[in-house]
Design an enzyme around this catalytic site. Structure first.
Site, PDB file in Angstrom:
ATOM      1  N   LYS A  10       0.811  -1.022   0.018  1.00  0.00           N
ATOM      2  CA  LYS A  10      -0.082  -0.037   0.004  1.00  0.00           C
ATOM      3  C   LYS A  10       0.889   1.304   0.065  1.00  0.00           C
ATOM      4  O   LYS A  10       2.057   1.195   0.312  1.00  0.00           O
ATOM      5  CB  LYS A  10      -1.045  -0.264   1.188  1.00  0.00           C
ATOM      6  CG  LYS A  10      -1.914  -1.180   0.973  1.00  0.00           C
ATOM      7  CD  LYS A  10      -2.882  -1.175   2.249  1.00  0.00           C
ATOM      8  CE  LYS A  10      -3.766  -2.113   2.172  1.00  0.00           C
ATOM      9  NZ  LYS A  10      -5.077  -2.229   2.921  1.00  0.00           N
ATOM     10  N   TYR A  50     -12.255  -2.708  -4.337  1.00  0.00           N
ATOM     11  CA  TYR A  50     -12.783  -2.806  -2.790  1.00  0.00           C
ATOM     12  C   TYR A  50     -14.477  -2.793  -2.924  1.00  0.00           C
ATOM     13  O   TYR A  50     -14.864  -2.620  -1.976  1.00  0.00           O
ATOM     14  CB  TYR A  50     -12.348  -1.736  -1.983  1.00  0.00           C
ATOM     15  CG  TYR A  50     -10.893  -2.114  -1.529  1.00  0.00           C
ATOM     16  CD1 TYR A  50     -10.711  -3.256  -0.600  1.00  0.00           C
ATOM     17  CD2 TYR A  50      -9.859  -1.235  -1.768  1.00  0.00           C
ATOM     18  CE1 TYR A  50      -9.230  -3.319  -0.165  1.00  0.00           C
ATOM     19  CE2 TYR A  50      -8.625  -1.387  -1.311  1.00  0.00           C
ATOM     20  CZ  TYR A  50      -8.236  -2.587  -0.651  1.00  0.00           C
ATOM     21  OH  TYR A  50      -7.024  -2.671  -0.064  1.00  0.00           O
ATOM     22  N   ASN A 113      -2.135   0.213   6.641  1.00  0.00           N
ATOM     23  CA  ASN A 113      -1.802  -1.110   7.218  1.00  0.00           C
ATOM     24  C   ASN A 113      -0.937  -1.908   6.355  1.00  0.00           C
ATOM     25  O   ASN A 113      -0.690  -3.092   6.358  1.00  0.00           O
ATOM     26  CB  ASN A 113      -2.744  -1.818   7.671  1.00  0.00           C
ATOM     27  CG  ASN A 113      -3.813  -2.398   6.481  1.00  0.00           C
ATOM     28  OD1 ASN A 113      -3.737  -1.981   5.504  1.00  0.00           O
ATOM     29  ND2 ASN A 113      -4.640  -3.453   6.827  1.00  0.00           N
ATOM     30  N   HIS A 116      -2.196  -5.362   1.468  1.00  0.00           N
ATOM     31  CA  HIS A 116      -3.540  -6.097   1.367  1.00  0.00           C
ATOM     32  C   HIS A 116      -3.199  -7.658   0.749  1.00  0.00           C
ATOM     33  O   HIS A 116      -2.173  -7.963  -0.233  1.00  0.00           O
ATOM     34  CB  HIS A 116      -4.326  -5.638   0.223  1.00  0.00           C
ATOM     35  CG  HIS A 116      -5.521  -6.419  -0.272  1.00  0.00           C
ATOM     36  ND1 HIS A 116      -6.625  -6.481   0.558  1.00  0.00           N
ATOM     37  CD2 HIS A 116      -5.636  -7.144  -1.229  1.00  0.00           C
ATOM     38  CE1 HIS A 116      -7.269  -7.345  -0.217  1.00  0.00           C
ATOM     39  NE2 HIS A 116      -6.828  -7.864  -1.291  1.00  0.00           N
ATOM     40  N   GLU A 127      -9.523 -11.016  -7.649  1.00  0.00           N
ATOM     41  CA  GLU A 127      -8.356  -9.860  -7.876  1.00  0.00           C
ATOM     42  C   GLU A 127      -7.067  -9.983  -8.641  1.00  0.00           C
ATOM     43  O   GLU A 127      -6.797  -8.908  -9.166  1.00  0.00           O
ATOM     44  CB  GLU A 127      -7.850  -9.919  -6.146  1.00  0.00           C
ATOM     45  CG  GLU A 127      -9.134  -9.569  -5.115  1.00  0.00           C
ATOM     46  CD  GLU A 127      -8.474  -9.508  -3.749  1.00  0.00           C
ATOM     47  OE1 GLU A 127      -9.468  -9.252  -3.060  1.00  0.00           O
ATOM     48  OE2 GLU A 127      -7.312  -9.631  -3.489  1.00  0.00           O
TER      49      GLU A 127
END
Ligand code: CMP
Length: 140
Positions: A10, A50, A113, A116, A127
């Site tokens: 990320k 998402y 965070n 993913h 995905e």
């Protein structure tokens, strides 16, 4: 079984310049990188990726964060890759992530965070197809 899964480093972890350190963890765990690209996600890219979280209260913040800078997207391949990647990442909330996991070591908050990873083999296939054409995933 040999599986493929998606990993996204990320914007927070790309900005910290720890792509290589995170790649090392995948490689040491026996996961191979079989496709990779750096990308600045558009709002549409992030919203589509998402989409399952569309109704969640954090959706707007999630999309804003994921478009705040470039991400590094890779397909990982190996034995039990979906679960193995999730174990390497640690819990979604870095405050709950086990010591030595990517999120414990590199993440700041539940939004920033660091990584993913696909949560199931079924979602991994969806995905991977979202970001890569079949011919852009190699066999090795
Ligand atoms: P990720 O695995 O990318 O999937 C959705 C992301 O939403 C998640 O990591 C978190 O970064 C973010 N998020 C923010 N708040 C929450 C929450 N309460 N529960 C789950 N995910 C959250």
């Amino acid at each position: 079984a040999i599986e493929k899964t998606i990993s996204i480093i990320k914007p927070d972890a790309v900005a910290k310049n720890v792509i290589g350190e995170i790649y090392s963890r995948f490689e040491k765990a026996g996961l191979k990188i079989v496709a990779a690209k750096m990308k600045q996600l558009s709002k549409e890219d992030a919203e589509g990726f998402y989409a399952v979280h569309k109704e969640r209260p954090f959706f707007g913040d999630l999309v804003a964060f994921m478009t705040s800078g470039p991400v590094m997207i890779q397909v990982l391949e190996g034995e039990n890759a979906v679960l193995k990647n999730r174990e390497l990442m640690g819990a979604t909330n870095p405050k709950e992530a086990a010591a030595g996991t990517i999120r414990a070591d590199f993440a700041e908050s539940i939004d920033a965070n660091a990584v993913h990873g696909s949560d199931s083999l079924e979602n991994a296939a969806i995905e991977i197809a979202y970001f890569f054409k079949p011919e852009d995933v190699v066999s090795r």
